[in-house]
Scaffold this motif. Structure first.
Motif, PDB file in Angstrom:
ATOM      1  N   PHE A 152      47.257  22.431 -28.952  1.00 24.67           N
ATOM      2  CA  PHE A 152      46.407  21.722 -29.929  1.00 24.67           C
ATOM      3  C   PHE A 152      46.154  22.607 -31.146  1.00 24.67           C
ATOM      4  O   PHE A 152      46.045  23.817 -31.002  1.00 24.67           O
ATOM      5  CB  PHE A 152      45.022  21.403 -29.325  1.00 24.67           C
ATOM      6  CG  PHE A 152      45.042  20.477 -28.150  1.00 24.67           C
ATOM      7  CD1 PHE A 152      45.276  20.957 -26.877  1.00 24.67           C
ATOM      8  CD2 PHE A 152      44.805  19.123 -28.324  1.00 24.67           C
ATOM      9  CE1 PHE A 152      45.280  20.106 -25.776  1.00 24.67           C
ATOM     10  CE2 PHE A 152      44.806  18.263 -27.231  1.00 24.67           C
ATOM     11  CZ  PHE A 152      45.046  18.763 -25.962  1.00 24.67           C
ATOM     12  N   HIS A 153      46.031  21.962 -32.304  1.00 20.08           N
ATOM     13  CA  HIS A 153      45.520  22.630 -33.512  1.00 20.08           C
ATOM     14  C   HIS A 153      44.285  21.866 -33.927  1.00 20.08           C
ATOM     15  O   HIS A 153      44.344  20.645 -34.024  1.00 20.08           O
ATOM     16  CB  HIS A 153      46.470  22.492 -34.709  1.00 20.08           C
ATOM     17  CG  HIS A 153      47.795  23.109 -34.535  1.00 20.08           C
ATOM     18  ND1 HIS A 153      48.714  23.134 -35.556  1.00 20.08           N
ATOM     19  CD2 HIS A 153      48.366  23.733 -33.500  1.00 20.08           C
ATOM     20  CE1 HIS A 153      49.802  23.731 -35.134  1.00 20.08           C
ATOM     21  NE2 HIS A 153      49.627  24.091 -33.885  1.00 20.08           N
ATOM     22  N   HIS A 194      48.196  12.926 -33.141  1.00 21.91           N
ATOM     23  CA  HIS A 194      47.298  13.505 -34.132  1.00 21.91           C
ATOM     24  C   HIS A 194      46.242  12.484 -34.523  1.00 21.91           C
ATOM     25  O   HIS A 194      46.408  11.287 -34.264  1.00 21.91           O
ATOM     26  CB  HIS A 194      48.073  14.020 -35.356  1.00 21.91           C
ATOM     27  CG  HIS A 194      48.592  12.910 -36.235  1.00 21.91           C
ATOM     28  ND1 HIS A 194      48.001  12.571 -37.408  1.00 21.91           N
ATOM     29  CD2 HIS A 194      49.636  12.072 -36.084  1.00 21.91           C
ATOM     30  CE1 HIS A 194      48.672  11.570 -37.962  1.00 21.91           C
ATOM     31  NE2 HIS A 194      49.669  11.243 -37.165  1.00 21.91           N
ATOM     32  N   ARG A 223      50.046  21.457 -22.994  1.00 16.93           N
ATOM     33  CA  ARG A 223      49.771  20.885 -24.314  1.00 16.93           C
ATOM     34  C   ARG A 223      49.225  21.940 -25.262  1.00 16.93           C
ATOM     35  O   ARG A 223      48.444  22.815 -24.848  1.00 16.93           O
ATOM     36  CB  ARG A 223      48.759  19.739 -24.139  1.00 16.93           C
ATOM     37  CG  ARG A 223      49.030  18.620 -25.075  1.00 16.93           C
ATOM     38  CD  ARG A 223      48.566  17.285 -24.659  1.00 16.93           C
ATOM     39  NE  ARG A 223      48.637  16.419 -25.834  1.00 16.93           N
ATOM     40  CZ  ARG A 223      49.742  15.816 -26.246  1.00 16.93           C
ATOM     41  NH1 ARG A 223      50.866  15.946 -25.574  1.00 16.93           N
ATOM     42  NH2 ARG A 223      49.745  15.063 -27.333  1.00 16.93           N
ATOM     43  N   ILE A 245      39.689  15.987 -25.535  1.00 15.96           N
ATOM     44  CA  ILE A 245      39.756  16.402 -26.949  1.00 15.96           C
ATOM     45  C   ILE A 245      38.394  16.170 -27.607  1.00 15.96           C
ATOM     46  O   ILE A 245      37.897  17.018 -28.345  1.00 15.96           O
ATOM     47  CB  ILE A 245      40.868  15.635 -27.712  1.00 15.96           C
ATOM     48  CG1 ILE A 245      42.184  15.675 -26.930  1.00 15.96           C
ATOM     49  CG2 ILE A 245      41.072  16.229 -29.098  1.00 15.96           C
ATOM     50  CD1 ILE A 245      43.298  14.833 -27.543  1.00 15.96           C
ATOM     51  N   PHE A 294      42.992  16.954 -35.948  1.00 14.80           N
ATOM     52  CA  PHE A 294      43.678  17.705 -34.899  1.00 14.80           C
ATOM     53  C   PHE A 294      45.117  17.212 -34.754  1.00 14.80           C
ATOM     54  O   PHE A 294      45.449  16.101 -35.147  1.00 14.80           O
ATOM     55  CB  PHE A 294      42.934  17.580 -33.550  1.00 14.80           C
ATOM     56  CG  PHE A 294      43.211  16.276 -32.847  1.00 14.80           C
ATOM     57  CD1 PHE A 294      42.511  15.134 -33.164  1.00 14.80           C
ATOM     58  CD2 PHE A 294      44.200  16.199 -31.869  1.00 14.80           C
ATOM     59  CE1 PHE A 294      42.789  13.939 -32.533  1.00 14.80           C
ATOM     60  CE2 PHE A 294      44.474  14.993 -31.227  1.00 14.80           C
ATOM     61  CZ  PHE A 294      43.770  13.861 -31.561  1.00 14.80           C
ATOM     62  N   GLN A 295      45.932  18.084 -34.223  1.00 16.97           N
ATOM     63  CA  GLN A 295      47.307  17.745 -33.872  1.00 16.97           C
ATOM     64  C   GLN A 295      47.539  18.271 -32.465  1.00 16.97           C
ATOM     65  O   GLN A 295      46.996  19.323 -32.114  1.00 16.97           O
ATOM     66  CB  GLN A 295      48.308  18.485 -34.762  1.00 16.97           C
ATOM     67  CG  GLN A 295      48.257  18.187 -36.222  1.00 16.97           C
ATOM     68  CD  GLN A 295      49.368  18.965 -36.925  1.00 16.97           C
ATOM     69  OE1 GLN A 295      50.523  18.616 -36.842  1.00 16.97           O
ATOM     70  NE2 GLN A 295      48.995  20.033 -37.596  1.00 16.97           N
ATOM     71  N   SER A 296      48.338  17.591 -31.703  1.00 16.86           N
ATOM     72  CA  SER A 296      48.647  18.128 -30.371  1.00 16.86           C
ATOM     73  C   SER A 296      50.008  17.614 -29.933  1.00 16.86           C
ATOM     74  O   SER A 296      50.476  16.586 -30.430  1.00 16.86           O
ATOM     75  CB  SER A 296      47.578  17.721 -29.370  1.00 16.86           C
ATOM     76  OG  SER A 296      47.667  16.350 -29.105  1.00 16.86           O
ATOM     77  N   SER A 297      50.601  18.360 -29.046  1.00 22.58           N
ATOM     78  CA  SER A 297      51.915  17.958 -28.552  1.00 22.58           C
ATOM     79  C   SER A 297      52.186  18.625 -27.209  1.00 22.58           C
ATOM     80  O   SER A 297      51.684  19.723 -26.949  1.00 22.58           O
ATOM     81  CB  SER A 297      52.977  18.371 -29.566  1.00 22.58           C
ATOM     82  OG  SER A 297      54.232  17.966 -29.115  1.00 22.58           O
ATOM     83  N   TYR A 357      53.804  13.746 -29.450  1.00 25.58           N
ATOM     84  CA  TYR A 357      52.924  14.252 -30.512  1.00 25.58           C
ATOM     85  C   TYR A 357      51.763  13.277 -30.730  1.00 25.58           C
ATOM     86  O   TYR A 357      51.965  12.065 -30.817  1.00 25.58           O
ATOM     87  CB  TYR A 357      53.762  14.403 -31.787  1.00 25.58           C
ATOM     88  CG  TYR A 357      53.008  14.824 -32.999  1.00 25.58           C
ATOM     89  CD1 TYR A 357      52.660  16.152 -33.193  1.00 25.58           C
ATOM     90  CD2 TYR A 357      52.684  13.898 -33.991  1.00 25.58           C
ATOM     91  CE1 TYR A 357      51.986  16.547 -34.334  1.00 25.58           C
ATOM     92  CE2 TYR A 357      52.019  14.290 -35.142  1.00 25.58           C
ATOM     93  CZ  TYR A 357      51.670  15.610 -35.294  1.00 25.58           C
ATOM     94  OH  TYR A 357      51.012  15.992 -36.425  1.00 25.58           O
ATOM     95  N   TYR A 403      43.685  27.255 -32.409  1.00 25.31           N
ATOM     96  CA  TYR A 403      44.836  26.869 -31.590  1.00 25.31           C
ATOM     97  C   TYR A 403      44.370  26.922 -30.138  1.00 25.31           C
ATOM     98  O   TYR A 403      43.714  27.881 -29.722  1.00 25.31           O
ATOM     99  CB  TYR A 403      45.998  27.858 -31.766  1.00 25.31           C
ATOM    100  CG  TYR A 403      46.585  27.873 -33.148  1.00 25.31           C
ATOM    101  CD1 TYR A 403      47.726  27.144 -33.447  1.00 25.31           C
ATOM    102  CD2 TYR A 403      45.995  28.612 -34.166  1.00 25.31           C
ATOM    103  CE1 TYR A 403      48.264  27.154 -34.720  1.00 25.31           C
ATOM    104  CE2 TYR A 403      46.518  28.630 -35.442  1.00 25.31           C
ATOM    105  CZ  TYR A 403      47.649  27.891 -35.719  1.00 25.31           C
ATOM    106  OH  TYR A 403      48.171  27.904 -36.981  1.00 25.31           O
TER     107      TYR A 403
END
Lengths: 299, 187
Positions: free
Chosen positions: A166-167, A121, A164, A282, A129-132, A119, A249
């Motif tokens: 992403f938000h 962020h 991956r 990103i 943003f957040q990603s995982s 994870y 997303y």
């Protein structure tokens, strides 16, 4: 504690040598057992081979864990404002996140086996943003005929997404939902309708679905469509975007884990550059899609 | 079954095929026309919103300059003399007039840094940018639907049906040459 790259490379090399030696010993055991009469010494070869494979694999996993927790954590937080990399965390129930954070994209199929990890962020140009990494598998049944001619059914898990998710915070407020998909389809109870935009190449590349036609045209401006095409060009055939509840997303199928170590690939500056490129992607997303152009929302 | 019955059925089916095709095509065209009308009403909504925000902006700058207020009042009078259901051409004209007011306002803002710093005005500028984006979206959606309808109207054999139901090519909502690019906002 952050050690230098050579420390991890040395351990990774040991692990790889161990696994290769183990495999060679196992192969030798099989070969000797076939061409010569069985001797007790062969069993020692087999056991030694198994031990080397086991120890080598364990050392590889350990090195990977340490590399992510010690080196990458600090490296990534230096690259991203308020950046935090948590290898054990993902879009799962640990620490307040949930698989729904992936399914809320409304185009990713629900999985029978779900894994999420690595994870990351942070904030890029003021955009959160957040990603995982997400690894999804579905259960499939395969029928086959065995050597006796009986038809049998075998169950197996097949990977349909490994990449991956992403938000991003989105810079426009909008009603309705828009999906821009390449290899996916809507997976929601909402009434999505396919919409054709005026950009012919974009329509050829993507299928656009929306619950409100005006919103599709509002979000997908000519410039924005160009930017999505650019992102697609860098990752052909593997991207999906959705715009829901003022969030973007983005799912990128890579068929590999983003930050995991790869066997026989050196941990060196070149490897680090590939990690850097992931982060740069990103940054480019935020820049190309002008997510930082926050002129539409009131303070 | 006697042979003549089979012949009658075949003739009936052959006659029915073009009738069904005509009805399906006609309904398709009418559905597209409805979509064009819906998109046009989207433009109306966006134009009205833009007009409202613009009038608030003009009110805010009133204290700074009279000229822009007078220009805007002319637009208000022009709009009052127009029918409620304006033609596409009139809507284009309306948009162009508002573009002019907006361009003048931008110049005023450049000359008055105090105004630029005012939060109310900044928020109005954000609103107008957003309204402008909505207007562009409505315009593009309208043109996309008009393009789809027009290409069906001119294509054979749909053109036969279109002629029968007196459906004609629709005009596009064109941006004035000077306004084909996004309106430049300065902050």
């Amino acid at each position: 504690m952050k050690r230098d790259l050579a420390y991890y490379q040395k351990r990774k090399s040991f692990a790889e040598i161990g696994v290769v030696a183990g495999i060679l010993l196992m192969a030798l055991f099989v070969l000797l057992s076939i061409v010569t009469e069985f001797m007790e010494f062969y069993t020692i070869l087999m056991v030694l081979g198994l031990v080397l494979i086991f120890v080598g694999t364990g050392l590889f996993q350990w090195t990977q864990r340490k590399f992510k927790q010690e080196y990458l954590k600090s490296y990534l937080s230096d690259l991203i404002e308020d950046g935090e990399f948590i290898p054990k965390k993902g879009f799962n129930r640990v620490q307040g996140l949930h698989p729904n954070d992936v399914y809320m994209s409304e185009f990713i199929e629900r999985a029978d086996r779900y894994y999420s990890y690595d994870y990351l962020h942070g904030v890029i140009d003021g955009i959160k943003f957040q990603s995982s990494d997400v690894h999804l598998q579905r259960l499939e049944y395969r029928t086959y005929t065995d050597s006796k001619g009986n038809r049998k059914r075998k169950r197996q898990y097949v990977t349909f997404f490994k990449g991956r998710v992403f938000h991003f915070d989105f810079n426009k407020n909008f009603d309705g939902c828009v999906l821009v998909l390449e290899r996916y389809r809507p997976r929601s109870n909402r009434k999505y309708k396919k919409v054709e935009l005026e950009y012919v190449d974009f329509n050829k590349k993507f299928k656009t679905f929306t619950t409100k036609e005006h919103t599709a045209f509002y979000i997908l401006t000519p410039h924005f469509m160009e930017s999505l095409m650019k992102v697609e060009k860098e990752n052909p055939g593997n991207v999906g975007f959705s715009f829901i509840d003022n969030k973007l997303y983005f799912a990128l199928h890579k068929n590999r884990s983003t930050f995991s170590l790869r066997p026989f690939r050196k941990i060196d500056e070149r490897y680090l550059q590939s990690i850097h490129d992931e982060v740069e992607m990103i940054y480019n997303m935020v820049d190309d899609l002008k997510l930082n152009r926050n002129i539409f929302k009131e303070d | 079954m006697p042979e003549y019955v089979i012949v009658i059925i075949i003739i009936a089916v052959l006659l029915l095929i073009p009738v069904v095709w005509f009805i399906v095509t006609m309904n398709g065209l009418r559905r597209l026309k409805v979509k064009v009308n819906e998109a046009e009403s989207g433009i109306d909504v966006a134009l009205t919103k833009r007009f409202d925000v613009l009038s608030k902006m003009v009110d805010t700058v009133k204290g700074y300059t009279k000229h822009e207020s007078e220009t805007f009042e002319k637009v208000v009078k022009w709009r009052q003399n127009m029918p409620d259901d304006m033609s596409v051409k009139q809507k284009e004209e309306f948009m162009e007039k508002m573009n002019q007011v907006q361009a003048d306002l931008n110049l005023v803002v450049e000359n008055y840094p105090d105004l630029k710093a005012e939060k109310v005005f900044t928020n109005l500028q954000r609103s107008i940018s957003d309204v402008e984006e909505h207007l562009q979206a409505s315009r593009r959606m309208f043109n996309a639907n008009v393009s789809r309808l027009n290409s069906r109207i001119v294509s054979f054999p749909t053109s036969i049906v279109a002629k029968q139901i007196h459906m004609e090519k629709q005009p596009f909502f064109e941006a004035e040459p000077s306004k084909r690019q996004d309106v430049k906002m300065s902050f």
